[in-house]
Design a protein around this motif. Structure first.
Motif, mmCIF file in Angstrom:
data_model
loop_
_atom_site.group_PDB
_atom_site.id
_atom_site.type_symbol
_atom_site.label_atom_id
_atom_site.label_comp_id
_atom_site.label_asym_id
_atom_site.label_seq_id
_atom_site.Cartn_x
_atom_site.Cartn_y
_atom_site.Cartn_z
ATOM 1 N N HIS A 116 39.835 -40.321 0.199
ATOM 2 C CA HIS A 116 39.136 -39.033 0.142
ATOM 3 C C HIS A 116 39.303 -38.218 1.418
ATOM 4 C CE1 HIS A 116 36.931 -38.501 -3.615
ATOM 5 N NE2 HIS A 116 36.867 -39.817 -3.687
ATOM 6 N N SER A 143 42.314 -32.982 1.929
ATOM 7 C CA SER A 143 42.423 -31.608 2.427
ATOM 8 C C SER A 143 43.855 -31.205 2.737
ATOM 9 C CB SER A 143 41.557 -31.431 3.682
ATOM 10 O OG SER A 143 41.945 -32.333 4.699
ATOM 11 N N ALA A 173 40.491 -31.048 -10.685
ATOM 12 C CA ALA A 173 39.107 -31.262 -11.118
ATOM 13 C C ALA A 173 39.208 -32.018 -12.433
ATOM 14 C CB ALA A 173 38.392 -29.935 -11.304
ATOM 15 N N VAL A 175 42.443 -27.329 -7.443
ATOM 16 C CA VAL A 175 41.864 -26.858 -6.190
ATOM 17 C C VAL A 175 42.859 -27.110 -5.062
ATOM 18 C CG1 VAL A 175 39.911 -27.006 -4.604
ATOM 19 C CG2 VAL A 175 39.562 -27.446 -7.049
ATOM 20 N N PRO A 184 41.153 -28.698 -0.618
ATOM 21 C CA PRO A 184 39.701 -28.596 -0.433
ATOM 22 C C PRO A 184 39.231 -29.417 0.760
ATOM 23 C CG PRO A 184 40.187 -30.202 -2.118
ATOM 24 C CD PRO A 184 41.518 -29.606 -1.720
ATOM 25 N N LYS A 185 38.080 -29.092 1.288
ATOM 26 C CA LYS A 185 37.456 -29.950 2.285
ATOM 27 C C LYS A 185 37.101 -31.282 1.620
ATOM 28 C CE LYS A 185 35.442 -26.145 4.949
ATOM 29 N NZ LYS A 185 34.188 -25.527 5.448
ATOM 30 N N GLU A 210 34.597 -33.191 1.682
ATOM 31 C CA GLU A 210 33.260 -33.297 1.101
ATOM 32 C C GLU A 210 33.081 -32.404 -0.126
ATOM 33 O OE1 GLU A 210 33.058 -30.373 4.587
ATOM 34 O OE2 GLU A 210 33.995 -32.297 4.115
ATOM 35 N N GLU A 211 34.021 -31.471 -0.351
ATOM 36 C CA GLU A 211 33.908 -30.565 -1.490
ATOM 37 C C GLU A 211 34.944 -30.846 -2.568
ATOM 38 O OE1 GLU A 211 34.319 -26.691 0.178
ATOM 39 O OE2 GLU A 211 32.457 -26.794 1.335
ATOM 40 N N ALA A 212 35.818 -31.807 -2.347
ATOM 41 C CA ALA A 212 36.899 -32.087 -3.290
ATOM 42 C C ALA A 212 36.350 -32.654 -4.600
ATOM 43 C CB ALA A 212 37.888 -33.073 -2.680
ATOM 44 N N PRO A 213 36.823 -32.153 -5.731
ATOM 45 C CA PRO A 213 36.344 -32.656 -7.021
ATOM 46 C C PRO A 213 36.892 -34.030 -7.382
ATOM 47 C CG PRO A 213 38.036 -30.996 -7.353
ATOM 48 C CD PRO A 213 37.751 -31.015 -5.877
ATOM 49 N N ASN A 271 39.964 -37.356 -5.787
ATOM 50 C CA ASN A 271 40.971 -37.752 -4.803
ATOM 51 C C ASN A 271 42.336 -37.889 -5.460
ATOM 52 O OD1 ASN A 271 40.384 -40.082 -6.290
ATOM 53 N ND2 ASN A 271 40.852 -41.439 -4.570
#
Length: 297
Positions: free
Chosen positions: A169, A173, A179, A198, A201-202, A204-207, A209
């Motif tokens: 995870h 980024s 998603a 996406v 993504p950051k 912590e915000e990734a839908p 891995n």
């Protein structure tokens, strides 16, 4: 659009190979990046072999200036073959480099406007058929190969497919991720419904891995989407933007590749691929292992 029309056979593959390969200068000043060898096979050869294994019949190279070496690589080399015969040497090594006339088509991307634009440049050859996309600098090693695994999934679900890989995870980024929707096992791996895409993504915000790797099977409708698409990130026409518009309108799935990926667009990834595959070769593996051990000491 009927379910049957979304399951037409995939006979064509597009290879976007017009890039300048600036990260490998000066080696790529006169030689296309895709012709750089992993041991004794250029990257483009690995990509074409993967397509052939999957049953692809026609290879479409989207090229640029100074890229003719790739087309010549898959042409007959009369003088070379004649010389080898005269010397009593086998021609087995050249067999994979032969593509029958009509099964290799080269089109020009005259302006570097991104991956989506490169794919759009092949629209006349693709026509109204589904097609595969293979990015040669993402070297995918598996048995069966990545595109073969995707083709097996396509024959079951149709629509659009992309290949994905699981990464920690904290690394998401660096990539585009999906998603995910409903998952099911099969085809040697996991098939996941794609609800969205996406870009970088950051963590912590990734839908998820599940990162998008360089293999796709898309319906011809994506060409019409690209036709009218405005420039996106980096001032380029992004394939990912066009794919995102198709989600929800056509079946869209991700195949988790059961194999290894090497990022040969980077120097470290290129060296890693060379070393990893060399260690597995029965003709040189033992010698390479001894050499690596000596250098590490």
């Amino acid at each position: 659009m009927t379910d049957h029309s979304l399951r037409k056979p995939v006979r064509k593959a597009v290879f976007p190979v017009a890039g300048l390969g600036t990260r490998f200068l000066p080696a790529t000043k006169a030689i296309p990046k895709e012709m750089l060898p992993i041991i004794d096979r250029p990257l483009i050869q690995y990509a074409v072999d993967e397509a052939r294994e999957a049953g692809i019949e026609q290879m479409i190279f989207v090229t640029g200036r100074g890229k003719t070496a790739m087309v010549e690589h898959f042409d007959n080399a009369f003088e070379l073959e004649a010389t080898l015969r005269e010397r009593g040497k086998a021609l087995d090594a050249l067999e994979p480099t032969r593509i029958q006339p009509g099964n290799l088509v080269a089109v020009r991307q005259q302006v570097p406007l991104g991956l989506g634009h490169a794919i759009w440049c092949a629209r006349a050859i693709v026509g109204n058929e589904p097609f595969a996309i293979i990015l040669p600098d993402e070297l995918m090693i598996g048995a069966p190969g990545c595109m073969k695994q995707m083709m097996e999934a396509y024959n079951e679900v149709g629509g659009n497919l992309i290949s994905v890989l699981e990464v920690p995870h904290e690394k998401v980024s660096n990539y585009g991720v999906i998603a995910p929707g409903e998952k099911r096992d099969g085809f040697g791996g996991t098939l996941t419904e794609v609800n969205g895409l996406v870009e970088k993504p950051k963590a912590e915000e990734a839908p998820s891995n599940l990162i998008i790797s360089g293999r796709y099977i898309l319906q011809a409708d994506v060409m019409r989407t690209l036709e009218n698409q405005e420039k996106g990130a980096g001032g380029e026409i992004q394939l990912r933007d066009a794919m995102a518009k198709m989600i929800g309108h056509q079946p869209f799935h991700a195949v988790t590749f059961n194999g290894r990926r090497f990022d040969c667009g980077s120097k470290v990834g290129f060296v890693e691929a060379t070393l990893a595959l060399a260690l597995e070769r029965p003709d040189i593996g033992e010698a390479v292992r001894a050499m690596a051990s000596r250098l590490l000491r």
